[in-house]
Design a protein around this motif. Structure first.
Motif, PDB file in Angstrom:
ATOM      1  N   ALA A 205      -2.786  14.838   3.967  1.00 12.74           N
ATOM      2  CA  ALA A 205      -3.611  14.341   5.068  1.00 12.74           C
ATOM      3  C   ALA A 205      -4.695  13.401   4.546  1.00 12.74           C
ATOM      4  O   ALA A 205      -5.020  12.393   5.183  1.00 12.74           O
ATOM      5  CB  ALA A 205      -4.240  15.513   5.816  1.00 12.74           C
ATOM      6  N   ILE A 206      -5.249  13.728   3.385  1.00 12.92           N
ATOM      7  CA  ILE A 206      -6.260  12.848   2.782  1.00 12.92           C
ATOM      8  C   ILE A 206      -5.609  11.544   2.329  1.00 12.92           C
ATOM      9  O   ILE A 206      -6.125  10.449   2.585  1.00 12.92           O
ATOM     10  CB  ILE A 206      -6.941  13.554   1.589  1.00 12.92           C
ATOM     11  N   VAL A 207      -4.461  11.650   1.691  1.00 12.04           N
ATOM     12  CA  VAL A 207      -3.730  10.459   1.242  1.00 12.04           C
ATOM     13  C   VAL A 207      -3.370   9.584   2.436  1.00 12.04           C
ATOM     14  O   VAL A 207      -3.495   8.352   2.387  1.00 12.04           O
ATOM     15  CB  VAL A 207      -2.460  10.870   0.464  1.00 12.04           C
ATOM     16  N   ARG A 217       0.630   5.033  -1.920  1.00 14.66           N
ATOM     17  CA  ARG A 217       0.299   6.433  -1.644  1.00 14.66           C
ATOM     18  C   ARG A 217       0.621   7.366  -2.812  1.00 14.66           C
ATOM     19  O   ARG A 217      -0.172   8.263  -3.117  1.00 14.66           O
ATOM     20  CB  ARG A 217       1.000   6.902  -0.365  1.00 14.66           C
ATOM     21  N   PRO A 218       1.750   7.212  -3.502  1.00 14.77           N
ATOM     22  CA  PRO A 218       1.998   8.088  -4.661  1.00 14.77           C
ATOM     23  C   PRO A 218       0.941   7.907  -5.757  1.00 14.77           C
ATOM     24  O   PRO A 218       0.626   8.871  -6.472  1.00 14.77           O
ATOM     25  CB  PRO A 218       3.383   7.644  -5.141  1.00 14.77           C
ATOM     26  N   THR A 219       0.393   6.701  -5.870  1.00 18.75           N
ATOM     27  CA  THR A 219      -0.650   6.454  -6.868  1.00 18.75           C
ATOM     28  C   THR A 219      -1.934   7.170  -6.474  1.00 18.75           C
ATOM     29  O   THR A 219      -2.599   7.802  -7.304  1.00 18.75           O
ATOM     30  CB  THR A 219      -0.920   4.944  -7.008  1.00 18.75           C
ATOM     31  N   ILE A 220      -2.301   7.065  -5.190  1.00 19.60           N
ATOM     32  CA  ILE A 220      -3.496   7.753  -4.687  1.00 19.60           C
ATOM     33  C   ILE A 220      -3.335   9.258  -4.821  1.00 19.60           C
ATOM     34  O   ILE A 220      -4.266   9.961  -5.242  1.00 19.60           O
ATOM     35  CB  ILE A 220      -3.763   7.352  -3.226  1.00 19.60           C
ATOM     36  N   ALA A 221      -2.168   9.757  -4.481  1.00 18.31           N
ATOM     37  CA  ALA A 221      -1.913  11.196  -4.627  1.00 18.31           C
ATOM     38  C   ALA A 221      -2.083  11.614  -6.082  1.00 18.31           C
ATOM     39  O   ALA A 221      -2.640  12.685  -6.378  1.00 18.31           O
ATOM     40  CB  ALA A 221      -0.505  11.531  -4.136  1.00 18.31           C
ATOM     41  N   GLY A 222      -1.634  10.766  -6.996  1.00 14.76           N
ATOM     42  CA  GLY A 222      -1.778  11.067  -8.418  1.00 14.76           C
ATOM     43  C   GLY A 222      -3.232  11.156  -8.846  1.00 14.76           C
ATOM     44  O   GLY A 222      -3.589  11.999  -9.691  1.00 14.76           O
ATOM     45  N   ASP A 288       5.958  10.515   5.023  1.00 21.76           N
ATOM     46  CA  ASP A 288       5.825   9.679   3.837  1.00 21.76           C
ATOM     47  C   ASP A 288       4.650  10.134   2.976  1.00 21.76           C
ATOM     48  O   ASP A 288       4.742  10.150   1.748  1.00 21.76           O
ATOM     49  CB  ASP A 288       5.642   8.215   4.253  1.00 21.76           C
ATOM     50  N   ALA A 289       3.541  10.511   3.619  1.00 22.76           N
ATOM     51  CA  ALA A 289       2.366  10.959   2.867  1.00 22.76           C
ATOM     52  C   ALA A 289       2.635  12.293   2.173  1.00 22.76           C
ATOM     53  O   ALA A 289       2.196  12.516   1.040  1.00 22.76           O
ATOM     54  CB  ALA A 289       1.164  11.075   3.799  1.00 22.76           C
ATOM     55  N   ILE A 290       3.359  13.178   2.860  1.00 22.68           N
ATOM     56  CA  ILE A 290       3.711  14.470   2.240  1.00 22.68           C
ATOM     57  C   ILE A 290       4.607  14.242   1.029  1.00 22.68           C
ATOM     58  O   ILE A 290       4.376  14.800  -0.056  1.00 22.68           O
ATOM     59  CB  ILE A 290       4.408  15.385   3.265  1.00 22.68           C
ATOM     60  N   ASP A 291       5.608  13.390   1.191  1.00 26.04           N
ATOM     61  CA  ASP A 291       6.510  13.115   0.072  1.00 26.04           C
ATOM     62  C   ASP A 291       5.805  12.340  -1.045  1.00 26.04           C
ATOM     63  O   ASP A 291       6.203  12.425  -2.213  1.00 26.04           O
ATOM     64  CB  ASP A 291       7.735  12.346   0.565  1.00 26.04           C
TER      65      ASP A 291
END
Length: 341
Positions: A205-207, A217-222, A288-291
């Motif tokens: 949700a934050i991502v 998004r995968p970079t931000i999640a990282g 997409d954000a969850i994945d």
């Protein structure tokens, strides 16, 4: 009276009877200019149906005649029914037996209260009933949710349900969809991150709020996972914005800029003050954000801020010193835009 005259009278009577039956059964009995849906609430009587249909049906006597003939008054159905322009009384009664599903859609909701408002505009249960059902203690305990985390159960999508579905059945359907979404593969990826599905969704949700650009998004999640692993506060501006809206009980306000004083708001959702994830999702993340969290990018970045050269994207930094340089560029740009809030 001779036989020929009797035959003529009977023939005329038959023709009149056929004409009456034809009018009642097969001629248009609607007042509508275009097709319309009508909704019959749960527990409605035949009299309720007549009241609801009165703006649509041209001749209610004909409708009632056919309805009684087809035993509809004893078998009134609740639901959503499609009535077409030009339908006869016979067709109208038939249409009132065919409950038409609703294609229910929702996304981009910030909290459960917003979601139930969206849902109640599409199905029969009202906001109070939906909210109470979703937060039912026994349901939460049985499925490992809390009042703050149950929001993670709702995945943005389009679902086909009947308008008169009960709040309980709708809730159970959403649980089934949630359990179906969390496949063995996704559960394994969450476990590899040492996270539960709810925790993944909370971070997603934050991502989701940080960027609409799927590619980054995968970079931000990282970045956030690196911070969690190092015991650093997430320091996510979207969580501060959520905390401010929650404090003001106003989720319609638009906050474009987080101010320095905002960072000190006392709230479990303020990830500048509280280390770890907030108590629950601050929004409804898309799949997409969850994945993106489950397939996060492995890197050494600990910081990021909005780019002033590639709008909509972010620049990343592994050191606080480099982040300060990036952040100053963005702050200077904001000041030129006159964005105070």
């Amino acid at each position: 009276m001779n036989k020929t005259k009797i035959i003529k009278i009977l023939a005329i009577a038959f023709i009149v009877f056929v004409a009456i039956v034809y009018i009642k059964f097969f001629t248009s009995n609607t007042k509508i200019a275009k097709d319309e849906f009508v909704e019959i609430p749960t527990g409605s009587s035949y009299q309720d149906v007549e009241r609801i249909l009165s703006p649509i049906v041209k001749n209610m006597n004909d409708f009632e005649f056919i309805a009684k003939m087809r035993k509809y008054p004893e078998n009134v159905k609740a639901g959503r029914f499609l009535l077409k322009k030009g339908m006869s009384a016979f067709q109208l009664v038939g249409a009132m037996r065919r409950n038409v599903p609703v294609k229910l859609a929702f996304n981009n909701q910030e909290r459960l209260e917003n979601l139930v408002e969206r849902l109640s505009s599409q199905i029969e249960p009202d906001t109070t009933k939906l909210l109470a059902t979703f937060k039912e203690d026994a349901f939460l305990k049985q499925n490992g949710f809390t009042a703050q985390t149950v929001f993670a159960m709702f995945l943005p999508n389009t679902y086909e349900v009947y308008w008169n579905i009960s709040a309980e059945k709708f809730r159970d359907k959403m649980l089934e969809e949630y359990q179906r979404f969390w496949t063995k593969e996704r559960l394994a990826r969450a476990e590899a991150l040492n996270m539960t599905p709810v925790q993944v969704t909370t971070l997603a949700a934050i991502v989701h709020k940080e960027s609409v650009k799927k590619s980054e998004r995968p970079t931000i999640a990282g970045v956030y996972l690196n911070r969690l692993n190092q015991g650093m506060p997430l320091q996510a501006d979207p969580t501060v914005i959520y905390a401010l809206k929650l404090r003001d009980n106003d989720f319609n306000q638009v906050i474009k800029r987080v101010l320095y004083n905002d960072l000190f708001i006392n709230s479990p959702y303020n990830t500048y003050k509280v280390i770890g994830l907030p108590p629950g999702p601050i929004a409804m993340p898309d799949v997409d954000a969850i994945d993106a969290v489950l397939n996060s990018e492995k890197h050494e970045y600990l910081y990021f801020c909005a780019s002033v050269e590639k709008f909509g994207y972010h620049v990343f930094a592994a050191t606080y010193e480099q982040h300060q340089v990036n952040a100053k560029k963005y702050a200077d740009w904001l000041n030129t835009q006159g964005t105070n809030r």
